[in-house]
Write a protein that holds these residues in place. Structure first.
Motif, short mmCIF file in Angstrom:
data_model
loop_
_atom_site.label_atom_id
_atom_site.label_comp_id
_atom_site.label_asym_id
_atom_site.label_seq_id
_atom_site.Cartn_x
_atom_site.Cartn_y
_atom_site.Cartn_z
N HIS A 50 -34.30 -6.09 -15.28
CA HIS A 50 -34.70 -5.64 -16.61
C HIS A 50 -33.48 -5.33 -17.48
N VAL A 51 -33.55 -5.77 -18.73
CA VAL A 51 -32.52 -5.45 -19.73
C VAL A 51 -33.22 -5.21 -21.07
N TYR A 52 -32.44 -4.65 -22.00
CA TYR A 52 -32.85 -4.54 -23.39
C TYR A 52 -32.04 -5.57 -24.16
N VAL A 53 -32.73 -6.50 -24.80
CA VAL A 53 -32.05 -7.54 -25.57
C VAL A 53 -31.60 -6.95 -26.90
N ASP A 54 -30.39 -7.30 -27.30
CA ASP A 54 -29.89 -6.83 -28.58
C ASP A 54 -30.85 -7.28 -29.69
N GLN A 55 -31.11 -6.36 -30.61
CA GLN A 55 -32.10 -6.58 -31.67
C GLN A 55 -31.95 -7.92 -32.38
N GLN A 56 -30.72 -8.35 -32.66
CA GLN A 56 -30.51 -9.60 -33.41
C GLN A 56 -30.97 -10.85 -32.66
N TRP A 57 -31.23 -10.73 -31.36
CA TRP A 57 -31.61 -11.88 -30.55
C TRP A 57 -33.11 -11.98 -30.28
N ILE A 58 -33.86 -10.97 -30.63
CA ILE A 58 -35.29 -10.94 -30.30
C ILE A 58 -36.02 -12.19 -30.79
N GLY A 59 -35.83 -12.59 -32.01
CA GLY A 59 -36.54 -13.74 -32.56
C GLY A 59 -36.03 -15.08 -32.08
N LYS A 60 -34.93 -15.09 -31.35
CA LYS A 60 -34.33 -16.33 -30.87
C LYS A 60 -34.70 -16.66 -29.43
N LEU A 61 -35.43 -15.77 -28.79
CA LEU A 61 -35.81 -15.95 -27.39
C LEU A 61 -37.24 -16.47 -27.29
N PRO A 62 -37.55 -17.18 -26.21
CA PRO A 62 -38.95 -17.59 -26.01
C PRO A 62 -39.81 -16.35 -25.81
#
Length: 107
Positions: A50-62
């Motif tokens: 488990h990780v927390y994705v940096d906010q700027q990447w949320i929309g770029k992930l599946p």
């Protein structure tokens, strides 16, 4: 290769190159990143990657699939928006520069 930055709970950032086609979890495991246990070896049968994705990447992930969403219920302090399991994140050229933050602990 894509550069992925893993930020420890204490704030130490480590950037490594991960082969396209590997997972973000494999990148951590193969480069000795502590804080990602990956107890199930990437089968999405635990929540220890488990990780927390940096906010700027949320929309770029599946999008999360149902299996990942279910397993995140077992993670330590999951965040509905930012939490991801690194075993479910395949590295692509578009993820070059991805930043993930590690939780305080894995359970």
């Amino acid at each position: 290769m894509a550069k992925i930055t893993y930020v420890s709970f204490e704030g130490t950032a480590t950037t490594v190159e991960v082969p396209v086609g590997a997972t973000v979890m494999e990148g951590a495991r193969d480069n000795g990143i502590s804080g990602i246990a990956a107890d199930c070896g990437g089968a999405c049968a635990c929540s220890t990657c488990h990780v927390y994705v940096d906010q700027q990447w949320i929309g770029k992930l599946p999008a999360k699939d149902e299996m990942e969403t279910d397993m995140l219920d077992f993670a330590f302090e999951p965040d509905e928006q930012l939490s991801r399991l690194t075993c479910r994140l395949k590295v692509t050229a578009e993820l070059d520069g991805l930043v993930v933050r590690l939780p305080e602990k894995q359970i």
